[in-house]
Design a protein around this motif. Structure first.
Motif, PDB file in Angstrom:
ATOM      1  N   VAL A  60       0.847  -1.194   0.000  1.00 56.00           N
ATOM      2  CA  VAL A  60       0.000   0.000   0.000  1.00 56.00           C
ATOM      3  C   VAL A  60       0.880   1.241   0.000  1.00 56.00           C
ATOM      4  N   PRO A  61       0.936   1.991  -1.096  1.00 53.16           N
ATOM      5  CA  PRO A  61       1.760   3.204  -1.128  1.00 53.16           C
ATOM      6  C   PRO A  61       1.155   4.307  -0.260  1.00 53.16           C
ATOM      7  N   ALA A  62       2.027   5.138   0.299  1.00 56.91           N
ATOM      8  CA  ALA A  62       1.543   6.216   1.168  1.00 56.91           C
ATOM      9  C   ALA A  62       2.461   7.425   1.070  1.00 56.91           C
ATOM     10  N   THR A  63       1.887   8.588   1.281  1.00 55.72           N
ATOM     11  CA  THR A  63       2.651   9.822   1.329  1.00 55.72           C
ATOM     12  C   THR A  63       2.386  10.506   2.662  1.00 55.72           C
ATOM     13  N   VAL A  64       3.318  11.351   3.089  1.00 58.20           N
ATOM     14  CA  VAL A  64       3.187  12.054   4.370  1.00 58.20           C
ATOM     15  C   VAL A  64       3.290  13.554   4.150  1.00 58.20           C
ATOM     16  N   THR A  65       2.380  14.292   4.753  1.00 57.60           N
ATOM     17  CA  THR A  65       2.430  15.749   4.782  1.00 57.60           C
ATOM     18  C   THR A  65       2.634  16.188   6.222  1.00 57.60           C
ATOM     19  N   MET A  66       3.689  16.973   6.462  1.00 60.84           N
ATOM     20  CA  MET A  66       3.963  17.459   7.811  1.00 60.84           C
ATOM     21  C   MET A  66       3.296  18.813   8.009  1.00 60.84           C
ATOM     22  N   LEU A  67       2.389  18.888   8.961  1.00 65.56           N
ATOM     23  CA  LEU A  67       1.675  20.122   9.269  1.00 65.56           C
ATOM     24  C   LEU A  67       2.251  20.688  10.571  1.00 65.56           C
ATOM     25  N   ASP A  68       3.221  21.589  10.441  1.00 61.71           N
ATOM     26  CA  ASP A  68       3.884  22.181  11.601  1.00 61.71           C
ATOM     27  C   ASP A  68       3.068  23.365  12.114  1.00 61.71           C
ATOM     28  N   LEU A  69       2.660  23.306  13.370  1.00 63.68           N
ATOM     29  CA  LEU A  69       1.821  24.370  13.923  1.00 63.68           C
ATOM     30  C   LEU A  69       2.619  25.565  14.415  1.00 63.68           C
ATOM     31  N   GLY A  70       3.905  25.364  14.744  1.00 62.34           N
ATOM     32  CA  GLY A  70       4.725  26.457  15.264  1.00 62.34           C
ATOM     33  C   GLY A  70       4.696  27.703  14.396  1.00 62.34           C
ATOM     34  N   PRO A  71       4.977  27.583  13.086  1.00 63.95           N
ATOM     35  CA  PRO A  71       4.962  28.770  12.225  1.00 63.95           C
ATOM     36  C   PRO A  71       3.570  29.388  12.068  1.00 63.95           C
ATOM     37  N   LEU A  72       2.534  28.639  12.453  1.00 59.51           N
ATOM     38  CA  LEU A  72       1.159  29.136  12.318  1.00 59.51           C
ATOM     39  C   LEU A  72       0.604  29.696  13.624  1.00 59.51           C
ATOM     40  N   ALA A  73       1.437  29.771  14.646  1.00 57.85           N
ATOM     41  CA  ALA A  73       0.943  30.142  15.982  1.00 57.85           C
ATOM     42  C   ALA A  73       0.195  31.474  15.980  1.00 57.85           C
ATOM     43  N   THR A  74       0.764  32.479  15.348  1.00 61.28           N
ATOM     44  CA  THR A  74       0.109  33.793  15.311  1.00 61.28           C
ATOM     45  C   THR A  74      -1.198  33.730  14.525  1.00 61.28           C
ATOM     46  N   GLU A  75      -1.183  32.991  13.405  1.00 58.97           N
ATOM     47  CA  GLU A  75      -2.382  32.859  12.583  1.00 58.97           C
ATOM     48  C   GLU A  75      -3.484  32.098  13.334  1.00 58.97           C
ATOM     49  N   ILE A  76      -3.096  31.101  14.096  1.00 53.35           N
ATOM     50  CA  ILE A  76      -4.072  30.337  14.876  1.00 53.35           C
ATOM     51  C   ILE A  76      -4.706  31.225  15.943  1.00 53.35           C
ATOM     52  N   ALA A  77      -3.879  32.019  16.618  1.00 47.79           N
ATOM     53  CA  ALA A  77      -4.407  32.932  17.644  1.00 47.79           C
ATOM     54  C   ALA A  77      -5.347  33.959  17.026  1.00 47.79           C
ATOM     55  N   ARG A  78      -4.968  34.492  15.890  1.00 48.08           N
ATOM     56  CA  ARG A  78      -5.813  35.488  15.204  1.00 48.08           C
ATOM     57  C   ARG A  78      -7.146  34.854  14.782  1.00 48.08           C
ATOM     58  N   SER A  79      -7.093  33.622  14.339  1.00 48.93           N
ATOM     59  CA  SER A  79      -8.308  32.925  13.919  1.00 48.93           C
ATOM     60  C   SER A  79      -9.245  32.685  15.091  1.00 48.93           C
ATOM     61  N   LEU A  80      -8.692  32.323  16.242  1.00 44.65           N
ATOM     62  CA  LEU A  80      -9.512  32.103  17.430  1.00 44.65           C
ATOM     63  C   LEU A  80     -10.193  33.385  17.878  1.00 44.65           C
ATOM     64  N   VAL A  81      -9.452  34.492  17.840  1.00 44.68           N
ATOM     65  CA  VAL A  81     -10.001  35.763  18.299  1.00 44.68           C
ATOM     66  C   VAL A  81     -11.091  36.267  17.361  1.00 44.68           C
ATOM     67  N   SER A  82     -10.847  36.127  16.055  1.00 49.05           N
ATOM     68  CA  SER A  82     -11.807  36.646  15.081  1.00 49.05           C
ATOM     69  C   SER A  82     -12.993  35.711  14.869  1.00 49.05           C
ATOM     70  N   GLY A  83     -12.777  34.421  15.152  1.00 49.93           N
ATOM     71  CA  GLY A  83     -13.827  33.443  14.899  1.00 49.93           C
ATOM     72  C   GLY A  83     -13.833  32.916  13.476  1.00 49.93           C
ATOM     73  N   PHE A  84     -12.872  33.376  12.674  1.00 56.59           N
ATOM     74  CA  PHE A  84     -12.773  32.934  11.275  1.00 56.59           C
ATOM     75  C   PHE A  84     -11.326  32.566  10.965  1.00 56.59           C
ATOM     76  N   PRO A  85     -11.093  31.369  10.430  1.00 50.55           N
ATOM     77  CA  PRO A  85      -9.727  30.968  10.103  1.00 50.55           C
ATOM     78  C   PRO A  85      -9.101  31.897   9.068  1.00 50.55           C
ATOM     79  N   THR A  86      -7.846  32.262   9.301  1.00 55.97           N
ATOM     80  CA  THR A  86      -7.123  33.047   8.311  1.00 55.97           C
ATOM     81  C   THR A  86      -6.824  32.159   7.097  1.00 55.97           C
ATOM     82  N   GLU A  87      -6.302  32.758   6.046  1.00 53.76           N
ATOM     83  CA  GLU A  87      -6.001  31.988   4.835  1.00 53.76           C
ATOM     84  C   GLU A  87      -5.008  30.872   5.126  1.00 53.76           C
ATOM     85  N   ALA A  88      -3.984  31.165   5.930  1.00 55.67           N
ATOM     86  CA  ALA A  88      -2.973  30.150   6.241  1.00 55.67           C
ATOM     87  C   ALA A  88      -3.565  28.999   7.042  1.00 55.67           C
TER      88      ALA A  88
END
Length: 226
Positions: free
Chosen positions: A40-68
């Protein structure tokens, strides 16, 4: 040839060389190797949250996810399996990990197999994976594999960590080699509550997608239930 499986790693480590990212990488490689051995072939995508920390905080405050953040969630929505890895701080999972999870629709990961993993500075926090990560993904209606993983500093030189990683990867492979996860989601999709125009790939995006023939929708529109 078997259909390629997509594995997405959610890494809440905040540095490029963090122990959390290192553990997630070992799990991902073992999962690919185990699936490959089964044809069974498989691929892996690494989703690093560290670089998105500011975007995640902004999304929580606004209630809408940013583009990133929306892009990260879209990548997660296409996953056949997830490896969720977080550092342990103050006897709990990373606030960054939990904040990202708070931005995910409840139906994004229905019946998606998940390996749960955490790292910490002491073995005393080993139960955080099962005490906190497992209930979170159960709430999201995902399918956490039976073996959870935790690595303290002394574990890195122990062969036992490799054995546990191999066992978890094997459990994930069993689920991905079958059509069971997809079948579970499809057979029960109409029985779950969904967010309209949500993030899941099967979410109803417009009025044209809504099934008005169900008993609930007939009642909501003033008609009789059968």
């Amino acid at each position: 040839m078997s259909t390629e499986r997509k594995i997405v790693v959610i890494n809440a480590g905040v540095s490029e060389e963090s122990s959390t990212r290192r553990l997630a990488g070992r799990i991902a490689q073992q999962s690919i190797d185990t699936l490959g051995a089964a044809g069974v072939p498989a691929t892996v995508t690494m989703l690093d949250l560290g670089p998105l920390a500011t975007e995640i905080a902004r999304s929580l405050v606004s209630g809408f996810p940013t583009e990133a953040v929306s892009d990260a969630i879209s990548r997660l929505a296409g996953a056949d399996a997830v490896i969720a890895a977080t550092p342990v701080y103050k006897a709990g999972i990373s606030g960054l990990f939990k904040s990202f999870a708070d931005l995910i629709d409840n139906d994004l990961l229905i019946a998606v197999p998940v390996i749960l993993a955490a790292t910490g500075g002491t073995a005393r926090h080993a139960m955080v994976t099962d005490d906190q990560l497992r209930p979170l993904f159960a709430f999201l209606r995902a399918l956490p594999v039976p073996t959870s993983l935790y690595a303290a500093p002394e574990d890195w030189g122990s062969p036992e960590l490799g054995k546990r990683i191999g066992r978890a990867a094997g459990e994930l492979a069993v689920l991905l080699r079958t059509d069971a996860p997809r079948q579970i989601a499809e057979d029960n999709w109409t029985g779950y509550r969904h967010r309209f125009a949500g993030q899941a790939t099967r979410s109803e995006q417009s009025a044209a997608d809504v099934d008005f023939t169900t008993d609930l929708m007939r009642l909501a529109t003033g008609g009789p239930a059968t």
